[in-house]
Write a protein that holds these residues in place. Structure first.
Motif, short mmCIF file in Angstrom:
data_model
loop_
_atom_site.label_atom_id
_atom_site.label_comp_id
_atom_site.label_asym_id
_atom_site.label_seq_id
_atom_site.Cartn_x
_atom_site.Cartn_y
_atom_site.Cartn_z
N GLN A 212 -22.23 23.93 -36.92
CA GLN A 212 -21.62 22.72 -36.38
C GLN A 212 -20.42 23.03 -35.50
N SER A 213 -19.88 24.23 -35.57
CA SER A 213 -18.71 24.59 -34.80
C SER A 213 -19.00 25.84 -33.98
N PRO A 214 -19.44 25.70 -32.74
CA PRO A 214 -19.79 26.85 -31.93
C PRO A 214 -18.60 27.75 -31.65
N ARG A 233 -10.83 23.71 -36.42
CA ARG A 233 -12.08 23.38 -37.13
C ARG A 233 -11.79 22.99 -38.58
N LYS A 245 -13.33 17.80 -30.04
CA LYS A 245 -13.63 17.15 -28.78
C LYS A 245 -12.47 16.28 -28.32
N LEU A 334 -17.02 22.44 -25.13
CA LEU A 334 -17.40 21.05 -25.38
C LEU A 334 -18.89 20.84 -25.12
N ASP A 336 -21.22 23.05 -25.56
CA ASP A 336 -21.93 23.67 -26.69
C ASP A 336 -21.92 22.76 -27.91
N MET A 337 -20.90 21.91 -28.00
CA MET A 337 -20.77 21.02 -29.16
C MET A 337 -21.54 19.72 -28.97
#
Length: 338
Positions: A212-214, A233, A245, A334, A336-337
């Motif tokens: 969930q956190s690249p 994170r 974000k 951002l 990637d998320m």
């Protein structure tokens, strides 16, 4: 269209927000130069729209304190939106109710009108119009003879020799360096917050799954500090989904304006304006882990403090290149998320 709207006398003060389908490098700066107060890329997220409207209309963001609490709230006086958000969320993670204002005059007014609500103040030292040292002196003058002394803890990105002493001489009780560390903040709160009103530590929450956190791309780790990203994170997991974000989005929005102020200050040979704007961008950059950019801003801040802006011209291309690279790294993160 923006020019035509601003030419209309009845609409000249109407805030404009540009909505665009493409985030093109330099577009945000062009929008600000054209008279827009902010810009948003499509598809529009509810939280991004809310934050943008709050910033443009100068509406205080959602606070973590209820209006019924007395003598328990931490008052945060911080002009930078992203930094303010970070402080509020760290307080929330530690279980402390908080309320924020974005300038020193508002902080003084809040204490005058609602002083009984507050247990202590976290005061940014360097703010436009009135700095934190001046604000603290005024607060101490107002307290004289009342028997009240609200603890005031300085927040500063300077971390220079003599800073702590200057803060204490102005009437502050303690001093914290930015970027703010959770352990240091917790220690200061335990020292100055009323023991009988201290909240119970919040129950620990599980960290989100790694996917969930690249992680930033390998070539961008020198632009965005991985340790800072991991701290964000963890804060996101314990307080507010979507924090990364929001924080990075606020940085992209606010930093464009600061870059323009820095370039204008150098062009106008305005040393004080250069010092203030470079200090603000330094603080924001360090807070999100853009340490390399923050270091260049610190050098420009030093130049501004010296009063001699001649050497600043040669640093602007380096600053611009590093800023553009940092923004690309943020946008990549951002994306990637998404």
């Amino acid at each position: 269209l923006a020019a035509k709207i601003q030419d209309e006398p009845t609409l000249e003060n109407l805030p404009l927000i540009l909505i665009t389908a493409h985030d093109v490098p330099g577009q945000a700066e062009q929008a600000l130069q054209a008279g827009f107060k902010a810009y948003i890329t499509k598809p529009i997220r509810k939280d991004t729209l809310l934050d943008t409207l709050q910033n443009v209309l100068h509406i205080q963001p959602t606070q973590t304190a209820s209006p019924t609490e007395s003598g328990e709230i931490v008052l945060v006086v911080e002009d930078n939106p992203a930094n303010q958000k970070m402080v509020l969320l760290q307080l929330k993670a530690l279980g402390y109710p908080a309320y924020a204002v974005d300038n020193a005059a508002s902080g003084i007014r809040e204490l005058l009108e609602n002083g009984s609500r507050y247990a202590l103040v976290l005061m940014d030292v360097q703010m436009p119009e009135m700095d934190g040292l001046t604000a603290t002196r005024k607060i101490r003058e107002l307290e004289a003879g009342s028997g009240r002394h609200i603890p005031i803890i300085a927040l500063t990105a300077n971390a220079m020799a003599g800073d702590r002493e200057r803060c204490l001489q102005a009437g502050m009780d303690d001093y914290l360096s930015k970027p703010l560390k959770k352990a240091a903040l917790q220690a200061a709160l335990e020292k100055w917050y009323p023991p009988d009103k201290r909240p119970q530590p919040p129950a620990p929450t599980a960290a989100p799954p790694p996917e969930q956190s690249p992680t930033p791309q390998e070539d961008s780790t020198d632009l965005l500090d991985p340790a800072t990203l991991e701290t964000l994170r963890q804060l996101e997991a314990s307080t507010e989904p979507g924090l990364l974000k929001e924080i990075y989005g606020m940085y992209l929005l606010h930093s464009v304006e600061l870059m323009g102020k820095i370039r204008n200050a150098v062009f106008q040979k305005d040393a004080e304006a250069l010092r203030q704007s470079a200090h603000s961008l330094k603080g924001s950059s360090m807070e999100i882990g853009a340490h390399k950019l923050g270091a260049v801003c610190a050098e420009l801040e030093k130049i501004g403090r010296s009063g001699d802006t001649a050497s600043a011209d040669a640093r602007i291309p380096e600053l611009q290149d590093l800023y553009d690279s940092t923004c690309r790294a943020i946008r990549s993160l951002l994306d990637d998320m998404a």
